[in-house]
Design a protein around this motif. Structure first.
Motif, PDB file in Angstrom:
ATOM      1  N   THR A 171       0.822  -1.207   0.000  1.00  0.00           N
ATOM      2  CA  THR A 171       0.000   0.000   0.000  1.00  0.00           C
ATOM      3  C   THR A 171       0.856   1.256   0.000  1.00  0.00           C
ATOM      4  OG1 THR A 171      -0.128  -0.022   2.429  1.00  0.00           O
ATOM      5  CG2 THR A 171      -1.835  -1.203   1.211  1.00  0.00           C
ATOM      6  N   ILE A 231      -7.152   1.769  -5.161  1.00  0.00           N
ATOM      7  CA  ILE A 231      -8.174   1.179  -4.290  1.00  0.00           C
ATOM      8  C   ILE A 231      -8.055  -0.336  -4.250  1.00  0.00           C
ATOM      9  CG2 ILE A 231     -10.657   0.903  -3.954  1.00  0.00           C
ATOM     10  CD1 ILE A 231     -11.060   3.645  -5.170  1.00  0.00           C
ATOM     11  N   THR A 232      -7.810  -0.954  -5.402  1.00  0.00           N
ATOM     12  CA  THR A 232      -7.727  -2.416  -5.446  1.00  0.00           C
ATOM     13  C   THR A 232      -6.549  -2.933  -4.626  1.00  0.00           C
ATOM     14  OG1 THR A 232      -8.718  -2.411  -7.650  1.00  0.00           O
ATOM     15  CG2 THR A 232      -7.574  -4.410  -6.965  1.00  0.00           C
ATOM     16  N   ASN A 279      -5.158  -1.490  -2.088  1.00  0.00           N
ATOM     17  CA  ASN A 279      -5.466  -1.308  -0.670  1.00  0.00           C
ATOM     18  C   ASN A 279      -6.495  -2.318  -0.182  1.00  0.00           C
ATOM     19  OD1 ASN A 279      -4.348   1.432   0.717  1.00  0.00           O
ATOM     20  ND2 ASN A 279      -4.420   1.633  -1.509  1.00  0.00           N
ATOM     21  N   LYS A 280      -7.428  -2.714  -1.045  1.00  0.00           N
ATOM     22  CA  LYS A 280      -8.395  -3.735  -0.643  1.00  0.00           C
ATOM     23  C   LYS A 280      -7.741  -5.099  -0.479  1.00  0.00           C
ATOM     24  CE  LYS A 280     -12.783  -1.913  -2.360  1.00  0.00           C
ATOM     25  NZ  LYS A 280     -13.949  -2.166  -3.233  1.00  0.00           N
ATOM     26  N   SER A 328      -8.432  -2.075   6.513  1.00  0.00           N
ATOM     27  CA  SER A 328      -9.715  -2.189   5.820  1.00  0.00           C
ATOM     28  C   SER A 328      -9.654  -3.136   4.632  1.00  0.00           C
ATOM     29  CB  SER A 328     -10.184  -0.805   5.340  1.00  0.00           C
ATOM     30  OG  SER A 328      -9.232  -0.242   4.446  1.00  0.00           O
ATOM     31  N   GLY A 329      -8.533  -3.831   4.441  1.00  0.00           N
ATOM     32  CA  GLY A 329      -8.397  -4.769   3.338  1.00  0.00           C
ATOM     33  C   GLY A 329      -8.334  -6.206   3.819  1.00  0.00           C
ATOM     34  N   HIS A 379     -16.856 -10.306  -2.624  1.00  0.00           N
ATOM     35  CA  HIS A 379     -16.650  -8.858  -2.611  1.00  0.00           C
ATOM     36  C   HIS A 379     -16.388  -8.309  -4.013  1.00  0.00           C
ATOM     37  CE1 HIS A 379     -15.441  -4.969  -0.894  1.00  0.00           C
ATOM     38  NE2 HIS A 379     -14.482  -4.977  -1.809  1.00  0.00           N
ATOM     39  N   ASP A 414     -18.760  -4.200  -3.518  1.00  0.00           N
ATOM     40  CA  ASP A 414     -17.613  -3.496  -4.078  1.00  0.00           C
ATOM     41  C   ASP A 414     -17.616  -2.013  -3.722  1.00  0.00           C
ATOM     42  OD1 ASP A 414     -15.241  -3.534  -5.470  1.00  0.00           O
ATOM     43  OD2 ASP A 414     -16.170  -2.904  -7.345  1.00  0.00           O
ATOM     44  N   PRO A 440     -15.828  -1.054   2.126  1.00  0.00           N
ATOM     45  CA  PRO A 440     -14.509  -1.609   2.469  1.00  0.00           C
ATOM     46  C   PRO A 440     -14.573  -3.128   2.581  1.00  0.00           C
ATOM     47  CG  PRO A 440     -15.041   0.261   3.870  1.00  0.00           C
ATOM     48  CD  PRO A 440     -16.286  -0.065   3.121  1.00  0.00           C
ATOM     49  N   PHE A 441     -13.461  -3.761   2.289  1.00  0.00           N
ATOM     50  CA  PHE A 441     -13.422  -5.223   2.360  1.00  0.00           C
ATOM     51  C   PHE A 441     -13.593  -5.709   3.794  1.00  0.00           C
ATOM     52  CE2 PHE A 441     -11.466  -9.368   2.628  1.00  0.00           C
ATOM     53  CZ  PHE A 441     -11.916 -10.006   1.479  1.00  0.00           C
ATOM     54  N   SER A 442     -12.979  -5.030   4.734  1.00  0.00           N
ATOM     55  CA  SER A 442     -13.044  -5.421   6.141  1.00  0.00           C
ATOM     56  C   SER A 442     -13.285  -4.177   6.984  1.00  0.00           C
ATOM     57  CB  SER A 442     -11.745  -6.111   6.576  1.00  0.00           C
ATOM     58  OG  SER A 442     -11.763  -6.403   7.956  1.00  0.00           O
TER      59      SER A 442
END
Length: 297
Positions: free
Chosen positions: A196, A203-204, A206-207, A213-214, A261, A269, A272-274
């Protein structure tokens, strides 16, 4: 000791990552306290209503130490009680406060259910000799280390001649000094998500690689509290237990959750992933208490 340990666990459970005061801490602290009590308190016999008692009946021994550890393990050995999650959610998110009486009853009911189930299944989970809990082995080894004052025999320790106490002091000092770096001086060492840093605006990336948050595809950390915050120490359980956890992480988190996701299912999508936050139908932060009207859903 049980009261102090329970209070500290409650306080540290609100921290991220959480810190758990286990029975090993109580086992270590109680030992010098017991020896000091033996040296300071007078050995006098007292009689109250015909009952004889003594604050210092003899030297601090193995059995007394074991009894204290058992009490500590039963009260706060695995962290805070699950009922605290209920009370925190009610007060912090739903703005409900039903008083201390409700809290006491919830605590007693949940704890009694746990001890009751342990008693019902003790024939299969406690009494058989093969049912050995790895955490108890650490307690046993630690107990013998504290009470065995014999010198280290290099013939039995692969040539090591350092004493147990000296080795413990070195590890303790090193851990204390090192934690200042990931905890305060260089906090990036706590969640070492270096991809990161390379693409901070992607964004991808970081996810996929984000640690907060990823999905943390490369979960690197130099902070021991990040490792033990939620699954306790990985040095205690056997390898097959850790492998089972790792398989579950890969299958259900890295593969299944990622597929749901990134496929856009349930408009995931856009979120946030988490995350532990709640969102409304527009993707904005949702205030839980706004779902209630006069404390009614």
């Amino acid at each position: 000791m049980t009261t102090i340990g329970s209070g500290l666990n409650m306080l540290f459970s609100l921290r991220s990552p959480s810190i758990t005061i286990t029975s090993y801490v109580a086992q270590l602290i109680v030992y010098p306290v017991g020896l000091g009590w033996d040296k300071i308190m007078p050995n006098r016999q007292h009689t109250t209503f015909g009952v004889k008692w003594n604050l210092n009946p003899g030297p601090f021994n193995f059995k007394e130490h074991a009894m204290i550890v058992i009490m500590a393990n039963a009260s706060f050995g695995t962290g805070v009680g699950y009922f605290t999650d209920i009370l925190q959610a009610q007060r912090g998110f739903y703005k409900f406060n039903w008083g201390w009486g409700f809290g006491v009853l919830v605590a007693l009911s949940t704890q009694c259910v746990g001890f009751g189930l342990a008693g019902l299944f003790s024939r299969w989970l406690v009494e058989p000799a093969p049912m050995i809990w790895p955490q108890d082995l650490v307690n046993c080894a630690f107990m013998y280390t504290l009470h065995d004052n014999s010198k280290t025999d290099p013939a039995r320790t692969n040539g090591w001649s350092i004493s147990r106490y000296r080795w413990f002091f070195y590890v303790f000092l090193g851990s204390f000094l090192w934690y200042w770096f990931p905890g305060y001086i260089a906090q990036f060492l706590s969640v070492f998500a270096f991809p990161t840093w390379i693409a901070p605006n992607n964004i991808t990336v970081n996810k996929v690689f984000g640690g907060f948050s990823g999905m943390a595809l490369l979960p690197l950390t130099f902070d021991w509290t990040q490792v033990t915050g939620y699954v306790f120490s990985p040095l205690i359980p056997p390898w097959h237990a850790i492998g089972n956890t790792l398989i579950g992480l890969v299958v259900f988190y890295w593969i299944t959750s990622a597929a749901v996701h990134f496929s856009g299912t349930w408009y995931a999508d856009y979120l946030p992933f988490s995350t532990s936050s709640s969102y409304d139908n527009t993707g904005k932060y949702s205030i839980i208490s706004s779902c209630f009207y006069t404390n009614v859903l």
